[in-house]
Motif scaffolding. Structure first.
Motif, PDB file in Angstrom:
ATOM      1  N   VAL A 197       0.853  -1.188   0.000  1.00 25.31           N
ATOM      2  CA  VAL A 197       0.000   0.000   0.000  1.00 25.31           C
ATOM      3  C   VAL A 197       0.885   1.232   0.000  1.00 25.31           C
ATOM      4  O   VAL A 197       1.793   1.350   0.834  1.00 25.31           O
ATOM      5  N   GLU A 198       0.602   2.156  -0.912  1.00 24.48           N
ATOM      6  CA  GLU A 198       1.380   3.394  -1.030  1.00 24.48           C
ATOM      7  C   GLU A 198       0.480   4.573  -0.699  1.00 24.48           C
ATOM      8  O   GLU A 198      -0.223   5.075  -1.557  1.00 24.48           O
ATOM      9  N   CYS A 202       5.199   0.815  -5.918  1.00 24.64           N
ATOM     10  CA  CYS A 202       6.232   0.035  -5.237  1.00 24.64           C
ATOM     11  C   CYS A 202       6.003  -1.434  -5.559  1.00 24.64           C
ATOM     12  O   CYS A 202       4.896  -1.851  -5.902  1.00 24.64           O
ATOM     13  N   SER A 203       7.079  -2.190  -5.454  1.00 26.52           N
ATOM     14  CA  SER A 203       7.021  -3.587  -5.831  1.00 26.52           C
ATOM     15  C   SER A 203       7.972  -4.394  -4.973  1.00 26.52           C
ATOM     16  O   SER A 203       8.923  -3.857  -4.412  1.00 26.52           O
ATOM     17  N   ALA A 204       7.702  -5.702  -4.893  1.00 27.67           N
ATOM     18  CA  ALA A 204       8.503  -6.590  -4.063  1.00 27.67           C
ATOM     19  C   ALA A 204       8.998  -7.763  -4.896  1.00 27.67           C
ATOM     20  O   ALA A 204       8.227  -8.335  -5.680  1.00 27.67           O
ATOM     21  N   GLY A 214       2.097  -2.607  -5.752  1.00 28.64           N
ATOM     22  CA  GLY A 214       1.095  -1.785  -5.108  1.00 28.64           C
ATOM     23  C   GLY A 214       0.138  -1.213  -6.130  1.00 28.64           C
ATOM     24  O   GLY A 214       0.305  -1.405  -7.338  1.00 28.64           O
ATOM     25  N   GLN A 215      -0.842  -0.479  -5.644  1.00 31.82           N
ATOM     26  CA  GLN A 215      -1.878   0.061  -6.529  1.00 31.82           C
ATOM     27  C   GLN A 215      -1.437   1.341  -7.220  1.00 31.82           C
ATOM     28  O   GLN A 215      -2.082   1.782  -8.173  1.00 31.82           O
ATOM     29  N   GLY A 216      -0.355   1.927  -6.764  1.00 34.01           N
ATOM     30  CA  GLY A 216       0.161   3.150  -7.372  1.00 34.01           C
ATOM     31  C   GLY A 216      -0.359   4.401  -6.683  1.00 34.01           C
ATOM     32  O   GLY A 216      -1.453   4.421  -6.128  1.00 34.01           O
ATOM     33  N   THR A 217       0.453   5.441  -6.733  1.00 36.50           N
ATOM     34  CA  THR A 217       0.067   6.725  -6.164  1.00 36.50           C
ATOM     35  C   THR A 217       0.515   7.832  -7.110  1.00 36.50           C
ATOM     36  O   THR A 217       1.614   7.778  -7.677  1.00 36.50           O
ATOM     37  N   GLN A 218      -0.338   8.824  -7.282  1.00 38.11           N
ATOM     38  CA  GLN A 218      -0.068   9.890  -8.245  1.00 38.11           C
ATOM     39  C   GLN A 218       0.860  10.941  -7.644  1.00 38.11           C
ATOM     40  O   GLN A 218       0.617  11.440  -6.539  1.00 38.11           O
ATOM     41  N   VAL A 219       1.884  11.285  -8.398  1.00 38.94           N
ATOM     42  CA  VAL A 219       2.784  12.377  -8.036  1.00 38.94           C
ATOM     43  C   VAL A 219       2.753  13.380  -9.183  1.00 38.94           C
ATOM     44  O   VAL A 219       3.020  13.011 -10.341  1.00 38.94           O
ATOM     45  N   THR A 220       2.426  14.619  -8.863  1.00 44.60           N
ATOM     46  CA  THR A 220       2.339  15.667  -9.880  1.00 44.60           C
ATOM     47  C   THR A 220       3.250  16.812  -9.488  1.00 44.60           C
ATOM     48  O   THR A 220       3.167  17.326  -8.373  1.00 44.60           O
ATOM     49  N   CYS A 222       5.731   2.938   1.334  1.00 44.25           N
ATOM     50  CA  CYS A 222       5.095   1.707   0.870  1.00 44.25           C
ATOM     51  C   CYS A 222       5.072   0.742   2.039  1.00 44.25           C
ATOM     52  O   CYS A 222       6.128   0.290   2.493  1.00 44.25           O
ATOM     53  N   ALA A 223       3.891   0.451   2.519  1.00 44.26           N
ATOM     54  CA  ALA A 223       3.736  -0.463   3.650  1.00 44.26           C
ATOM     55  C   ALA A 223       3.373  -1.846   3.128  1.00 44.26           C
ATOM     56  O   ALA A 223       2.459  -1.990   2.305  1.00 44.26           O
TER      57      ALA A 223
END
Length: 126
Positions: free
Chosen positions: A5-6, A96-98, A117-123, A22-23
């Motif tokens: 989870v991110e 993130c990935s493992a 992970g599901q991804g998180t938006q960075v702008t 990333c947990a």
């Protein structure tokens, strides 16, 4: 099975900083190598950084070397991506990935990673 989870991400001005986290779940999560990847609009996914399971080895894409840092906290089952001197071209969805295949390594090859992970938006605004 490992779940990632991110919760980070957000909007930052160019030149600013942002830390992604990333947990991971699962007892063996922290024995995996971890990586960060990103996908910008209309582009293919690209590698960003990776860290071995003990945190001894790290790797960075040329585009972020010297600006980004990757670290992990085993006690918290968390991996971090510290992003400094951000540029508009850093805008992307970050994942993130493992990897359980080579935990002692820090590969930037996405096919070496098993969980995402599901991804998180960075702008990054200019």
């Amino acid at each position: 099975q490992v779940q990632l989870v991110e919760p980070g991400g957000g909007l930052v001005q160019a030149g600013g900083s942002l830390r992604l986290s990333c947990a991971g779940s699962g007892r063996t999560f922290m024995r995996y190598a971890m990586g960060w990847f990103r996908r910008a609009p209309g582009q293919e996914r690209e590698s960003v950084a990776a860290i071995s399971w003990r945190g001894v080895r790290t790797s960075f894409a040329e585009s972020v070397r010297g600006r980004f840092a990757i670290s992990r906290n085993s006690a918290l089952n968390t991996v971090y991506l510290q992003m400094n001197s951000l540029k508009p071209e850093d805008t992307a969805v970050y994942y993130c990935s493992a990897s359980r295949r080579d935990p002692g390594g820090s590969t930037l090859q996405d096919y070496e990673y098993d969980f995402w992970g599901q991804g998180t938006q960075v702008t990054i605004s200019s």
